[in-house]
Design an enzyme around this catalytic site. Structure first.
Site, PDB file in Angstrom:
ATOM      1  N   CYS A  11       0.805  -1.214   0.000  1.00 40.43           N
ATOM      2  CA  CYS A  11       0.000   0.000   0.000  1.00 40.43           C
ATOM      3  C   CYS A  11       0.843   1.272   0.000  1.00 40.43           C
ATOM      4  CB  CYS A  11      -0.962  -0.005   1.167  1.00 40.43           C
ATOM      5  SG  CYS A  11      -0.157  -0.277   2.727  1.00 40.43           S
ATOM      6  N   HIS A  25      -2.036   0.520   7.064  1.00 44.91           N
ATOM      7  CA  HIS A  25      -2.365   0.833   5.686  1.00 44.91           C
ATOM      8  C   HIS A  25      -1.901   2.250   5.389  1.00 44.91           C
ATOM      9  CE1 HIS A  25      -4.372   0.252   1.930  1.00 44.91           C
ATOM     10  NE2 HIS A  25      -5.311   1.175   2.137  1.00 44.91           N
ATOM     11  N   ASP A  39      -7.966   5.890  -2.260  1.00 44.33           N
ATOM     12  CA  ASP A  39      -7.142   4.747  -1.858  1.00 44.33           C
ATOM     13  C   ASP A  39      -6.631   4.036  -3.094  1.00 44.33           C
ATOM     14  OD1 ASP A  39      -5.879   2.638  -0.733  1.00 44.33           O
ATOM     15  OD2 ASP A  39      -7.454   2.232   0.741  1.00 44.33           O
TER      16      ASP A  39
END
Lengths: 305, 649
Positions: free
Chosen positions: B405, B449, B465
């Site tokens: 991520c 994350h 995201d």
């Protein structure tokens, strides 16, 4: 089998004395516990017959002494008479030298005479003129007493009553038993024909067996609690003595033997307790003897643990 | 003195067991050489006991003690503090075993063992450690009992010891509830109090979050009132990273205020957050926290901050509004920082961004085009991406095409900035797992994350995201679903380990309860509790009085209980009592004065259909009770079973 002997005696006795099984058992238990029995009741309810029956069934040598106000101690224990030929005193044993004595209406005699009998009962020997004569074995006294309020009686003092292991009352027979009695044969004749069902040494065996019956710690706890209750009860003048405690256990052992057990249960104690305690306890206020109801209540105050 | 008697082998055996049980949990915290030394000393003593050998000479023991002392000095470079202290005590206890010759020595060792059980809690206070300490205390108490009565049976001694400990339990609870609480770790020295805390840091470099992804440790727990938000809204905000030096991301300029910079709106979620200590001030609240949360402050980048770094497990009652629009009006400094890029890095990405910028008409279009281009690059989501060089974004986007991520977020923010749109990286946790046992949401380090925020005129900061481009399931279903099969995964994240996960859930629920009620019982909660019990503003005098009164009350209760129990120790009595109780329920209780046979006869008359078993039981009891000697245990058990099985209509 000691238990079998007891059953045999009871079966035979129940054929002669009708409807009095419990009293017969108590009388036998008293005999097995080597105690002496006091029967307190009105004349004519079968006190004498009961003594006769027991003597007969066990084959004991039986003597009856009728107590009167002019009876002397020597009339019971015997006298020493000078023997001319031997130039010495010879002891002539009195009626007490028997295996089973019926001391009838003991409270008619003077205290002096009473105490002569009671001493002999306790010590199982007689001392006359510094000579000691042992009494026969077994030696069992059944004393009868009229209810003390009758005229012309010398009530036994407390200390003397303590010599009796059990006190029973016979009471009137119930209706059916009385009917059978009235319609049946003469008891005396019946008794004459009745042979002994056991021998005196069988009685000794029973006495020994009873002595070997187990009294557990827990049972002694219970007996002690019972004794303590009599001692702390505000309704009683005085509690039961240690001797009474011993008597309680001895009687319960004998009762357990008759019931065919090898150990004593609280129920045995409860059964014999009124008969052991009643003649030894007096109420605090007026000094009268305690009622069976009061004793029953006393037993209910003590938990079985 | 009887204390100078030599101990029996059984007494020594108990002590050895107690010491072993006490020191075994310490082994992981002790220096390895010391653990080995202690183990071998215990082994030597056991061997001596087994073969009835003589203990070594006093001089040898002294030498070992001195050597161990020097070793400890070298290991910790000082003698003060809990670590060297516990280490020294452990080795001294083992040496005490070797030199013990009398029961008095054993008593001294017993006291040391008790202390070292307490010492277990210096390191951690989990339910597991509590159980181990309890086991040690049980064995140590048994040792004491065996010193008093060497003849008793081992099982009986263990049982007595357990009974003693359980009698102590109410006192323990009273002391726990009422003893004045001290804020902060009581035993921690500042130097070693906060080491070993894991969690997000305020810098992000490629690989820093994927490192966390391997950890099963719990970051925090959240218990929602009502349904938790759907997974796609579970963004727990940590550090917001604006400054970029070409490799790592750092926090930018941010204000800190008592009030948030936004108006909360939309649906609210109320929850209780139990944060594991991470030694940082941020609270990892769900976006975006309400305005009236006590004892917190609000950062300009929408983080919720505690007044001090979180160094103990702490609970917060929070409320969040995920649908709130934030940052419509933003500081020029913040926006300027959100557009700054270092020169001379990632030329290929810059070219791509320029291309997008010329193509798109405004920031919204640029955003959409960037996402489309990224999707077209066919990037792979993985926990173990290849290492990247200087131009990390270029290499990730065009060469390796594998990333976690942080790679996605970093590349996306770079592209946006290069295209002239203010953007920044947000780190935190995403998702979490509902524990089916107690319904709480457990968020682990592996849920860490990184995502992005883009500032659009009129809309403010908008969450994007980029990980969802490559692995949409990361957001919806968590890490394990998103990763390719061949990837390394923490054990508990792997599918097909359901039974293990279930076990883990159960254990989590237990330790959560433990944390909430045992470890989380701090001065505040003590005050709350006492206030609820009707003692407002309790001072130490009130507490002492309460303690005294409760302890005395407990003492009386225990005494009464012991009195009532005295007779019941006998199994025969217990059986008989239960018989009477059973019949009492049918209206035929035994009169206290009633003997067993009379009772049996009465019962047989009251319940003619059960006359036979009732009479048998009472006769059996009478025989067992009043015959000579203790009743045969087998017959007593048999009688108890008859009584249990007796069923009355």
């Amino acid at each position: 089998m000691p238990h079998r002997y007891a059953i045999r005696v009871l079966e035979a006795a129940n054929c002669i004395i009708l409807g009095k099984d419990r009293e017969l058992r108590l009388a036998l238990a008293c005999l097995i516990a080597r105690g002496h029995l006091l029967i307190e009741d009105l004349p004519g309810v079968g006190k004498t017959t009961l003594a006769h029956v027991i003597a007969r069934l066990i084959g004991l040598h039986f003597q009856r002494i009728q107590f009167t106000s002019d009876l002397l101690p020597a009339d019971i224990v015997g006298v020493s008479i000078f023997d001319r030929e031997a130039s010495s005193f010879r002891f002539h044993p009195g009626p007490i030298f028997s295996q089973l004595i019926l001391a009838d209406e003991i409270n008619r005699a003077t205290p002096k005479t009473q105490s002569a009998l009671l001493e002999a009962m306790e010590e199982r020997q007689v001392t006359a003129d510094s000579e000691t004569h042992p009494l026969p074995e077994p030696f069992f006294v059944i004393a009868t007493q009229n209810p003390s309020h009758q005229i012309g009686t010398f009530p036994l003092p407390e200390s003397q009553l303590d010599r009796f292991l059990l006190r029973i009352r016979l009471g009137y027979p119930d209706r059916s038993a009385e009917r059978a009695l009235l319609m049946g044969e003469d008891r005396r004749e019946l008794l004459e024909r009745q042979p002994a069902v056991i021998q005196p040494d069988a009685l000794l065996a029973m006495q020994q067996a009873a002595h070997a019956i187990t009294v557990s710690e827990r049972l002694v706890d219970y007996v002690q609690a019972l004794l303590a209750t009599t001692r702390h009860s505000p309704e009683l003048a005085a509690g039961l003595s240690p001797r009474a405690g011993l008597g309680l256990i001895a009687a319960a052992r004998a009762w357990a033997l008759i019931e065919g057990r090898d150990h004593v249960l609280p129920e045995d104690i409860q059964t014999v307790f009124p008969h052991v305690a009643a003649h030894r306890l007096h109420t605090a206020g007026d000094g009268r003897s305690v009622t069976p109801e009061a004793l029953g209540q006393l037993v209910r105050d003590v938990p079985v643990v | 003195m009887r204390d100078t008697r030599a101990p029996t082998p059984a007494q020594f055996g108990w002590l050895l067991a107690a010491v072993t049980a006490t020191l075994a949990p310490h082994a992981i915290e002790l220096p390895y050489w010391l653990a080995i030394l202690c183990a071998s000393l215990i082994a030597i003593r056991s061997a001596l006991l087994w073969r009835r050998g003589k203990p070594p000479h006093q001089l040898v023991i002294v030498l070992v003690a001195v050597a161990a002392g020097i070793g400890v000095r070298f290991e910790f470079s000082h003698f003060f503090g809990k670590d060297p202290g516990v280490a020294l005590l452990a080795v001294l206890l083992c040496l005490k075993l070797l030199e013990s010759r009398t029961t008095r020595d054993l008593r001294a060792a017993v006291l040391l063992a008790y202390f070292l059980q307490l010492g277990l809690f210096f390191y951690n206070q989990t339910p597991g450690i509590a159980a181990l300490a309890l086991a040690g205390a049980l064995l140590t108490t048994t040792t004491l009992l065996s010193l008093e009565d060497a003849a008793a049976r081992p099982v009986a001694q263990l049982r007595t010891s357990a009974v003693l400990l359980s009698q102590g339990l109410p006192f323990m609870l009273v002391l726990f509830v009422l003893f004045p609480r001290v804020q902060g770790p009581l035993w921690g020295l500042p130097s070693d109090a906060y080491s070993g805390m894991t969690g997000l840091s305020d810098t992000m470099t490629p690989g820093s979050i994927s490192q966390l992804g391997l950890s099963d440790a719990i970051a925090f727990r959240a218990e929602f009132d009502g349904t938790p938000p759907p997974p796609s809204q579970r963004y727990w905000r940590g550090p917001v990273l604006t400054r970029y030096d070409g490799r790592s991301w750092r926090p930018g300029f941010s204000t800190i205020a008592r009030e948030p910079r936004y108006e909360p709106s939309g649906r609210a979620y109320e929850y209780r957050l139990t944060l594991e200590p991470h030694n940082q001030p941020w609270l990892l609240a769900l976006d975006f926290p309400a305005a009236d949360i006590p004892k917190t402050r609000y950062a300009g980048d929408f983080r919720l901050l505690a007044e001090q770094p979180v160094r103990m497990r702490t609970r917060f009652d929070l409320r969040s509004y995920p649908a709130t629009a934030v940052g419509k009006v933003e500081d020029a400094i913040v926006l300027a920082e959100a557009q700054r890029l270092p020169a001379n890095v990632n030329p290929r990405s810059r070219a791509l961004a320029r291309e997008i910028a010329t193509e798109g008409a405004g920031p919204s279009e640029i955003l959409a085009l960037t996402l489309e281009r990224l999707r077209g690059l066919d990037l792979t989501y993985t926990l173990s991406p290849p290492l990247l060089g200087t131009h990390s974004v270029d290499e990730f986007l065009f060469d390796t095409r594998q990333g976690f991520c942080e790679h996605f977020a970093s590349a996306f923010v770079f592209l946006m900035r290069a295209a002239g749109v203010p953007a920044r990286v947000v780190t935190g946790y995403q998702g979490g797992e509902i524990n089916p046992v107690d319904g709480s949401l457990v968020v682990r380090q592996s849920d860490a994350h990184a995502w992005a925020e883009v500032w659009l005129v009129g809309r403010g900061w908008v969450r994007v995201d980029p990980t969802a481009l490559a692995a949409p399931s990361r957001i919806e279903s968590g890490l394990s679903a998103a990763l390719p099969d061949w990837d390394v995964l923490p054990l508990l994240r792997r599918p097909g380990m359901d039974w293990l996960r279930d076990l883990r859930h159960r254990w989590d629920a237990v330790s959560n309860t433990w944390n909430q009620w045992v470890l989380g019982y701090n001065p505040d909660r003590q005050r709350d509790l006492l206030e609820r019990m009707g003692f407002p503003q309790p001072d130490w005098r009130t507490l002492a009085m309460l303690l005294g009164v409760s302890a005395a009350g407990l003492m009386l209760l225990l005494l009464a209980w012991a009195f009532a129990q005295r007779r019941q120790h006998d199994p025969l009595d217990a059986a008989w009592t239960s018989f009477s109780r059973k019949l009492a329920r049918h209206g035929a209780a035994r009169h206290p004065w009633e003997g067993p046979l009379d009772y049996g006869k009465r019962l047989a008359m009251t319940f003619p259909e059960h006359a036979e078993p009732l009479r048998t039981i009472s006769e059996d009891y009478a025989r067992l009770r009043y015959r000579i000697g203790p009743a045969d245990p087998h017959s007593v058990r048999l009688l108890a079973r008859h009584i249990r099985r007796l069923k009355l209509k």
